[in-house]
Each structure stands twice: as structure tokens, then as C-alpha cells.
Write a protein that holds these residues in place. Structure first.
Motif, PDB file in Angstrom:
ATOM      1  N   LEU A  55       0.840  -1.199   0.000  1.00  0.00           N
ATOM      2  CA  LEU A  55       0.000   0.000   0.000  1.00  0.00           C
ATOM      3  C   LEU A  55       0.875   1.250   0.000  1.00  0.00           C
ATOM      4  CD1 LEU A  55      -2.757   1.405   0.200  1.00  0.00           C
ATOM      5  CD2 LEU A  55      -2.659   1.080   2.686  1.00  0.00           C
ATOM      6  N   ILE A  56       0.696   2.106  -1.010  1.00  0.00           N
ATOM      7  CA  ILE A  56       1.457   3.350  -1.156  1.00  0.00           C
ATOM      8  C   ILE A  56       0.502   4.519  -1.029  1.00  0.00           C
ATOM      9  CG2 ILE A  56       2.902   4.740  -2.710  1.00  0.00           C
ATOM     10  CD1 ILE A  56       3.514   1.927  -4.109  1.00  0.00           C
ATOM     11  N   LYS A 320      -1.947  -1.266   6.577  1.00  0.00           N
ATOM     12  CA  LYS A 320      -0.588  -0.878   6.952  1.00  0.00           C
ATOM     13  C   LYS A 320       0.164  -0.414   5.704  1.00  0.00           C
ATOM     14  CE  LYS A 320      -0.102  -3.804  11.047  1.00  0.00           C
ATOM     15  NZ  LYS A 320       0.719  -4.836  11.736  1.00  0.00           N
ATOM     16  N   PRO A 321       0.342   0.898   5.545  1.00  0.00           N
ATOM     17  CA  PRO A 321       1.047   1.393   4.358  1.00  0.00           C
ATOM     18  C   PRO A 321       2.517   1.008   4.358  1.00  0.00           C
ATOM     19  CG  PRO A 321       0.592   3.188   5.892  1.00  0.00           C
ATOM     20  CD  PRO A 321      -0.119   1.989   6.428  1.00  0.00           C
ATOM     21  N   GLY A 371       6.330   5.800  11.246  1.00  0.00           N
ATOM     22  CA  GLY A 371       7.161   4.617  11.039  1.00  0.00           C
ATOM     23  C   GLY A 371       7.147   4.068   9.623  1.00  0.00           C
ATOM     24  N   VAL A 372       6.795   4.920   8.645  1.00  0.00           N
ATOM     25  CA  VAL A 372       6.677   4.473   7.256  1.00  0.00           C
ATOM     26  C   VAL A 372       7.744   5.169   6.402  1.00  0.00           C
ATOM     27  CG1 VAL A 372       5.129   4.280   5.268  1.00  0.00           C
ATOM     28  CG2 VAL A 372       4.194   4.187   7.590  1.00  0.00           C
ATOM     29  N   PRO A 373       8.433   4.443   5.495  1.00  0.00           N
ATOM     30  CA  PRO A 373       9.411   5.072   4.608  1.00  0.00           C
ATOM     31  C   PRO A 373       8.788   6.195   3.777  1.00  0.00           C
ATOM     32  CG  PRO A 373       9.608   2.685   4.507  1.00  0.00           C
ATOM     33  CD  PRO A 373       8.378   2.984   5.310  1.00  0.00           C
ATOM     34  N   VAL A 374       9.571   7.270   3.540  1.00  0.00           N
ATOM     35  CA  VAL A 374       9.069   8.464   2.867  1.00  0.00           C
ATOM     36  C   VAL A 374       9.882   8.757   1.608  1.00  0.00           C
ATOM     37  CG1 VAL A 374       8.707  10.964   3.081  1.00  0.00           C
ATOM     38  CG2 VAL A 374       8.216   9.461   5.027  1.00  0.00           C
ATOM     39  N   ALA A 426      11.649   1.865  -1.548  1.00  0.00           N
ATOM     40  CA  ALA A 426      11.132   2.196  -0.220  1.00  0.00           C
ATOM     41  C   ALA A 426      10.182   1.124   0.287  1.00  0.00           C
ATOM     42  CB  ALA A 426      10.431   3.552  -0.254  1.00  0.00           C
ATOM     43  N   CYS A 427       9.365   0.582  -0.614  1.00  0.00           N
ATOM     44  CA  CYS A 427       8.421  -0.479  -0.224  1.00  0.00           C
ATOM     45  C   CYS A 427       9.139  -1.749   0.203  1.00  0.00           C
ATOM     46  CB  CYS A 427       7.473  -0.784  -1.382  1.00  0.00           C
ATOM     47  SG  CYS A 427       6.229   0.485  -1.659  1.00  0.00           S
ATOM     48  N   GLY A 428      10.394  -1.897  -0.231  1.00  0.00           N
ATOM     49  CA  GLY A 428      11.182  -3.064   0.163  1.00  0.00           C
ATOM     50  C   GLY A 428      11.718  -2.967   1.572  1.00  0.00           C
ATOM     51  N   LYS A 429      11.679  -1.744   2.142  1.00  0.00           N
ATOM     52  CA  LYS A 429      12.108  -1.560   3.526  1.00  0.00           C
ATOM     53  C   LYS A 429      10.990  -1.991   4.471  1.00  0.00           C
ATOM     54  CE  LYS A 429      14.998   2.428   2.326  1.00  0.00           C
ATOM     55  NZ  LYS A 429      15.215   3.883   2.540  1.00  0.00           N
TER      56      LYS A 429
END
Length: 555
Positions: A55-56, A320-321, A371-374, A426-429
Motif C-alpha cells: 500500500l502506497i 498498513k502502508p 514509522g513508514v518510509p518516505v 522504499a516499499c522493500g524496507k
């Protein structure tokens, strides 16, 4: 070329072909012509066990009055990811006719990052807005009829909470008097209209999981208080079943396509400054099942749309994004730094840009708190200078976030390839997503948490009316509900003139209401109007149609 000229040159694919690309079977589509369809309820059952994609969330800095192209970037990013064979499904809100005929425009993107057929979508689409309007006004009519027919519920006409609605900006209807004209025409009382997207029914539609949940939530709408001060709900008027009937098709998400044939699920459209600003849970959840990536947006700046997406929608839907994309523009940064609105794109202005960058910095810091990558996406305009772009890039490097110049308006998916790669990275983090506040603290504590952590306010002040409303929330046992703060989109504060990164201010809550069916508390700050007015020169003055039926001048 204008947006509509670009859109009208595109050869659309049959919507069944678009559905097939992401695994939708033909019997799961309810066709509205060749290029629009609703998703039938049976698709949810079939895909129940399928693993969700990533989810982005696409959000933005505080905008100029024209908006910063958040929807355009969302669409362009989806197109770019599909060019990279990532199987991305875009999930968007539907447009309201208010902005379409007003000043801000529609909600289908722009240039070569648009959703089609843009004319249909920006006008009547599949009738969802009309259904919501009808359901809301049926409830209002039933309430006034109940009072006229003897008022067995003892409804206090001074304490009616719901208003009629219309999906057009019309300031003359904000405050009205109804029931005039004698004993056969209803009981006289003060009333008013709000715009359809500001209704609780719009919020309910977007937060309902299915028809049963929709009916329950509609029944739980707090419509009034009786003469003994007790709450009266929509179910007491016995029309929540009929309201659900009116919404039986509107609850189904809509499938459309971009100019490049990428799939788009478009559904619901609450405003972000007066509501929670996200498309429906049903649309997002099915997009997560159909794609490896679901790219969705939340209205206005991250202080509004993103906060509400993360604290209200994600809480309700257990989402959970994996990544947050913050859209910025050179013009909005300069505007936040004090540049004149008329000169934003006329000349290079590094000084104002630097003064406006702290606004971007606050949004970056705020999103990291979840707590989400930006990733920061600079929506590129041809008037942006290389020096101005360099300053934003340097700032993002200092803030330790990925930065990408997105030329998706001019180049479509090709202009977003770099952004797409950085978003996938970023989604891979690992996302360590958490809410800004827990359920079990008081409404005042929730408001204060948002005001301090997101807006950077010193504190929160309440009017006497708001203090009384807080006590009522406690009496009704509703303190477990999340908070939806109605606030200006132009400032982190509740004052639209305080641009950039204002300091040493308090937020003033002037009233609080309970959206009991939507299951959140609405705290109203500033002069937030739930029925906008038209500007001096509305877009409606330019929109026209030829004798052959071709629409002109719609953006």
C-alpha cells in the motif's frame, strides 16, 4: 494542449480489457457503457484468501489555491510502475461537482497522467454522488415528516444535527428557513444545506465494509436530540433500510483507466479539510488484492489527508502502508515562503523557496513519526529552474529522504520512472507503522496530540460550545472514537494566512460533533464551510458543449 484536448485524443480500451489485465472476470463487472464499470460484490469473496499487495499513500505539502497535482502524481506513478511491469492498481476518490464548476477543478489528474473518460467522471460518472445526495435528503425528509406527523419521538427542533445536501457550491443555501406556508407544509424551523461530499453519509459509504455494515452505520447516524436531551438516531426514524437501498449500487467501486490504460478503481470522495479525505475502504482493499501495489491518495496536505488516512481509515480497515510519497511543487514552496501568488511561476525566486522549505520539512518529519518510509516527489512545472530544483534536492538529502523530479504531467508514465523505482525501493524496507494516538485516551488528548505532533501548535483552546460538546461525548460514551479535525488546507495552523511553518500558535476548536455512523469525532477549527461558494469567475462560465455533443473547456 489542454487536459480535455489530450483526453479526447486518447483511444480508450474496453473496460472489460482493463479488468482482464488485473484478473477481474467479466461476470464481476457491471458495465456502464464501454469504458466504465462497477465491481460486483462477488469479487470480494473470490479474492478473500489472496495476499495483499503493498500500500502506497500519496500526500502533499500545504498547497496553493490551485492544488499541487497530487492526483496527477498518483496517476503518473501508477503508470510508471506498470511500465516497469510492477502490476500497480491506482485507487482514487471521485470528483465533486462543486470544485468542477468552481475554482479547483476536477479530480482526474492532468496532462498525460489522467483518468478517463474524464468528462464522464467529472460530471455524473456512475451516479454515486446522486445516490448519496438522495439518501441524505431522504433522511432529512423523514425527520421533518416525523415532526409534522405528531413527533412521537419528541424531537427538539432546536437540536437537529443533520442538514440537507447538494453537490453544487451554493452559498445562498448555507442557512435557510423551511416549513413556511401554513399547517400543511411542515413545521417551520431553521435549516441549511451542505455539499454532498461533506455529509456523514459520504464518510459512511467510504468506511463501510459491505451492505450489512453500511445499513448498520446509516442507522447509527445521530440526527437530533429529543426534548429530554436524549439522542435520536436514523434507525429510530426507520429509514436506514430505504437509505441502504438507494446506496446499493453506490457502495460498489468503479473501474476506469488512465491515458496509458493503467487500471484505476475510483470510489467515494469526502473532502479532506472537512472530512477524512480518502477513497473507500472497499476500493483500497480490492486494489490491494488485484495488484502487487495499490497507489492511493489522501486529500490536501499531509497534515489533513495523510493524518486522517493513517489514523482513521487505516485504523478502521486494519491497513498498513508500505510507503508515503509527499508531493511538493516549487510554486507551493515559494508561496509558503511569502512569494506573491501572481508571481509564483513568472520568475526564479530561490529566496522565497528556501523560506518555504521548512513546510516540506515538517511534513517529512510528521510522516516519519508513523514509522513508514518516505519519498518526496517534485511535481515538475516547465517554469521550475534548475537552481530551484537543486535547492529542494539538497534539502531532501539533508532530511535523509529519497527525492525524485516527476515529469508525469508532460510525459506520463515515462516521466515517473525514477520516482517509481525509488518508491519500489522504499516499499522493500520494513514499515513500522503505528498510529499517532491510541483509542483509549480522551478526545481532548487525541486533539492535543494531533495539534502538537502534526500541526506543531503550542496547545489547543476550546470555545464554550466545544467544551459542552466534549462533555456530551463523554456522556454518550464515545471517547473511544478517532478524531477528524476540520481545518484549513493552506496552513499547518487553523489560520489560512499563516503559511510555511508557523510557530507559537494555538489551535482553537470552536465546535465538536459526533459522526456516530462513520465512527469518528469531528473537531471544527477556523472558518470551515461545509457548503462552499462559487468564485467571482467560476469554471462553469467557460465549460461548453458543441452541437455534436463534444464538451469544451473542462480544464
Amino acid at each position: 494542449m489542454t487536459d480535455i484536448e489530450i483526453a479526447q485524443k486518447i483511444k480508450l480500451k474496453k473496460i472489460t480489457e482493463i479488468g482482464k489485465k488485473i484478473g477481474i472476470q467479466e461476470d464481476e463487472l457491471e458495465l456502464y457503457g464501454n469504458y466504465k464499470a462497477k465491481l460486483q460484490n462477488n469479487i470480494y469473496k473470490r479474492l478473500t484468501e489472496k495476499k495483499d499487495g503493498k500500500l502506497i499513500l500519496v500526500t502533499a505539502i500545504n498547497p496553493t489555491p490551485a492544488g499541487e497535482g497530487k492526483t496527477t502524481v498518483t496517476i503518473g506513478l501508477g503508470q510508471a510502475m506498470n511500465k516497469l511491469q510492477k502490476n500497480a492498481v491506482i485507487a482514487l476518490r471521485e470528483p465533486s461537482l462543486g470544485p468542477v464548476f468552481g475554482i479547483k477543478g476536477g479530480a482526474t489528474g492532468g496532462g498525460y497522467s489522467q483518468v478517463l473518460p474524464m468528462e464522464d467522471i467529472n460530471l455524473h460518472f456512475t451516479g454515486d454522488m446522486h445516490a448519496i445526495t438522495a439518501a441524505n435528503n431522504l433522511l432529512c425528509a423523514a425527520l421533518d415528516n416525523h415532526i409534522h406527523q405528531g413527533n412521537s419521538l419528541k424531537i427538539d427542533v432546536r437540536k437537529i444535527l443533520i442538514k440537507r445536501c447538494l453537490d453544487i457550491n451554493d452559498r445562498a443555501l448555507r442557512n435557510t428557513v423551511i416549513g413556511l406556508g401554513g399547517s400543511i407544509n411542515g413545521v417551520p424551523r431553521e435549516d441549511g444545506f451542505i455539499i454532498t461530499v461533506a455529509t456523514e453519509i459520504m464518510a459512511i459509504l467510504c468506511l463501510s465494509s459491505d451492505l450489512e455494515d453500511l445499513k448498520k452505520r446509516l442507522g447509527n447516524i445521530l440526527v437530533a436530540y429529543n426534548t429530554n436531551g436524549k439522542p435520536v438516531y436514523a434507525k429510530d426514524l426507520k429509514v436506514n433500510g430505504a437509505m441502504t437501498v438507494l446506496l446499493k449500487d453506490a457502495i460498489k467501486p468503479n473501474l476506469v483507466q488512465t491515458v496509458e490504460g493503467s487500471p484505476v478503481i475510483m470510489h467515494g470522495g469526502p473532502f479532506a479539510n472537512i472530512a477524512h479525505g480518502c477513497n473507500s475502504i472497499r476500493a483500497t482493499k480490492i486494489a490491494l488484492k488485484l495488484g502487487n501495489y495499490c497507489i492511493t491518495e489522501a486529500g490536501f496536505g499531509a497534515d489533513l489527508g495523510a493524518e486522517k488516512f493513517l489514523d482513521i481509515k487505516c485504523r478502521a480497515a486494519k491497513l498498513k502502508p508500505s510507503c508515503v510519497v509527499i508531493v511538493a511543487t516549487i510554486r507551493a514552496l515559494k508561496y509558503g515562503g511569502g512569494a506573491n501568488l501572481e508571481n509564483l511561476t513568472k520568475k526564479e525566486d530561490v529566496k522565497s523557496l528556501k523560506l518555504g522549505l521548512p513546510n516540506l520539512g515538517i511534513h517529512i518529519e510528521n510522516m516519519k513519526k508513523y514509522g513508514v518510509p518516505v519519498v518526496v516527489a517534485l511535481n515538475h512545472f516547465e517554469t521550475d529552474s534548475s537552481k530551484e530544483i537543486g535547492e529542494v534536492r539538497k534539502f531532501c538529502t539533508e532530511k535523509n529522504v529519497e527525492f525524485s523530479v516527476a515529469k508525469i504531467h508532460a510525459e506520463g508514465g515515462n516521466g515517473g520512472i525514477d520516482l517509481a523505482k525509488k518508491v519500489c525501493k522504499a516499499c522493500g524496507k520494513k514499515s513500522k507503522f503505528s498510529f499517532m494516538y491510541p483509542d483509549n485516551i480522551s478526545t481532548e488528548e487525541k486533539i492535543l496530540k494531533i495539534a502538537k505532533e502534526i500541526y506543531r501548535a503550542k496547545g489547543v483552546m476550546y470555545t464554550k460550545e466545544a467544551e459542552k460538546a466534549l462533555e456530551n461525548i463523554k456522556t454518550l460514551g464515545k471517547e473511544n472514537l478517532p478524531v477528524c479535525i476540520a481545518k484549513t488546507q493552506y496552513s499547518l495552523s487553523d489560520d489560512p494566512t499563516k503559511l510555511g511553518a508557523p510557530k507559537d500558535f494555538n489551535i482553537t476548536v470552536r465546535d465538536i460533533s459526533i459522526s456516530n455512523g462513520a465512527e469518528f469525532i469531528v473537531a471544527i477549527t477556523g472558518n470551515i464551510l461545509r457548503m462552499p461558494g462559487l468564485p467571482k469567475k467560476p469554471a462553469a462560465e467557460k465549460i461548453d458543449i458543441t452541437t455534436t455533443g463534444k464538451i469544451k473547456n473542462m480544464f
